[in-house]
Design a protein around this motif. Structure first.
Motif, mmCIF file in Angstrom:
data_model
loop_
_atom_site.group_PDB
_atom_site.id
_atom_site.type_symbol
_atom_site.label_atom_id
_atom_site.label_comp_id
_atom_site.label_asym_id
_atom_site.label_seq_id
_atom_site.Cartn_x
_atom_site.Cartn_y
_atom_site.Cartn_z
ATOM 1 N N CYS A 32 24.217 -15.109 -13.017
ATOM 2 C CA CYS A 32 23.764 -14.471 -14.349
ATOM 3 C C CYS A 32 23.356 -13.046 -14.342
ATOM 4 O O CYS A 32 23.867 -12.354 -15.318
ATOM 5 C CB CYS A 32 22.418 -15.341 -14.845
ATOM 6 S SG CYS A 32 22.652 -17.182 -15.224
ATOM 7 N N ILE A 33 22.952 -12.739 -13.419
ATOM 8 C CA ILE A 33 22.740 -11.240 -13.035
ATOM 9 C C ILE A 33 24.012 -10.675 -13.052
ATOM 10 O O ILE A 33 24.213 -9.397 -13.640
ATOM 11 C CB ILE A 33 22.043 -10.968 -11.601
ATOM 12 C CG1 ILE A 33 20.335 -11.381 -11.949
ATOM 13 C CG2 ILE A 33 21.954 -9.555 -11.274
ATOM 14 C CD1 ILE A 33 19.648 -11.626 -10.621
ATOM 15 N N GLN A 34 24.772 -11.292 -12.532
ATOM 16 C CA GLN A 34 26.419 -10.337 -12.218
ATOM 17 C C GLN A 34 26.913 -10.471 -13.778
ATOM 18 O O GLN A 34 27.659 -9.356 -14.080
ATOM 19 C CB GLN A 34 27.314 -11.039 -11.290
ATOM 20 C CG GLN A 34 28.629 -10.585 -11.109
ATOM 21 C CD GLN A 34 28.328 -9.012 -10.675
ATOM 22 O OE1 GLN A 34 27.805 -8.783 -9.485
ATOM 23 N NE2 GLN A 34 28.944 -8.090 -11.072
ATOM 24 N N THR A 35 26.754 -11.475 -14.550
ATOM 25 C CA THR A 35 27.377 -11.387 -15.872
ATOM 26 C C THR A 35 26.621 -10.450 -16.623
ATOM 27 O O THR A 35 27.458 -9.683 -17.336
ATOM 28 C CB THR A 35 27.141 -12.806 -16.533
ATOM 29 O OG1 THR A 35 27.787 -14.004 -15.693
ATOM 30 C CG2 THR A 35 27.753 -13.127 -17.849
ATOM 31 N N LEU A 36 25.506 -10.276 -16.612
ATOM 32 C CA LEU A 36 24.668 -9.259 -16.997
ATOM 33 C C LEU A 36 25.260 -7.934 -16.884
ATOM 34 O O LEU A 36 25.257 -6.860 -17.731
ATOM 35 C CB LEU A 36 23.290 -9.282 -17.114
ATOM 36 C CG LEU A 36 22.512 -10.346 -17.722
ATOM 37 C CD1 LEU A 36 21.148 -10.499 -17.477
ATOM 38 C CD2 LEU A 36 22.557 -10.334 -19.322
ATOM 39 N N CYS A 39 28.626 -7.114 -18.606
ATOM 40 C CA CYS A 39 28.536 -6.845 -19.913
ATOM 41 C C CYS A 39 27.882 -5.530 -20.245
ATOM 42 O O CYS A 39 28.455 -4.773 -20.944
ATOM 43 C CB CYS A 39 27.667 -7.991 -20.423
ATOM 44 S SG CYS A 39 28.034 -9.593 -20.901
ATOM 45 N N TYR A 40 27.091 -5.119 -19.320
ATOM 46 C CA TYR A 40 26.463 -3.762 -19.604
ATOM 47 C C TYR A 40 27.413 -2.677 -19.246
ATOM 48 O O TYR A 40 27.633 -1.806 -20.108
ATOM 49 C CB TYR A 40 25.206 -3.516 -18.736
ATOM 50 C CG TYR A 40 24.604 -2.075 -18.879
ATOM 51 C CD1 TYR A 40 24.083 -1.821 -20.221
ATOM 52 C CD2 TYR A 40 24.712 -1.121 -17.758
ATOM 53 C CE1 TYR A 40 23.599 -0.446 -19.974
ATOM 54 C CE2 TYR A 40 24.216 0.025 -18.042
ATOM 55 C CZ TYR A 40 23.357 0.479 -19.215
ATOM 56 O OH TYR A 40 23.282 1.518 -19.288
ATOM 57 N N ALA A 41 28.169 -2.925 -18.265
ATOM 58 C CA ALA A 41 29.216 -1.974 -17.701
ATOM 59 C C ALA A 41 30.451 -1.899 -19.023
ATOM 60 O O ALA A 41 31.094 -0.818 -19.169
ATOM 61 C CB ALA A 41 30.154 -2.405 -16.484
#
Length: 86
Positions: A32-36, A39-41
């Motif tokens: 989940c952290i990697q997905t966030l 998305c931010y990048a």
């Protein structure tokens, strides 16, 4: 310890179910952290594209872009990777 609470792992070590569930929850949280982060990048890349659109056409040409290409890239879904040919 009841046999139901033990799980065999690849290394043949015995791991209790609560420990296994905790490890799975940690893996899920890391995904989940990697997905966030991804998305931010993607959001930051989109903001950069939109900022470039405020530049003059001559400046865009100097840096190797066209307004049409930038508009096309800015209108793609956030997660889409665009590879530009040079």
């Amino acid at each position: 310890m009841p046999k139901d609470d033990r799980v065999m792992t690849k290394q043949s070590a015995i791991v209790t179910r609560p420990r296994q569930e905790k490890a799975l929850a940690k893996q899920h949280l890391l995904r989940c952290i990697q997905t966030l982060r991804d998305c931010y990048a993607a959001y930051r890349r989109r903001q950069t594209l939109l900022a470039l659109l405020s530049c003059d056409d001559h400046i865009l040409e100097d840096i190797g872009h066209t307004r049409q290409r930038l508009m096309f890239m800015a209108n793609l879904p956030l997660g889409t990777k665009v590879h530009q040919k040079r």
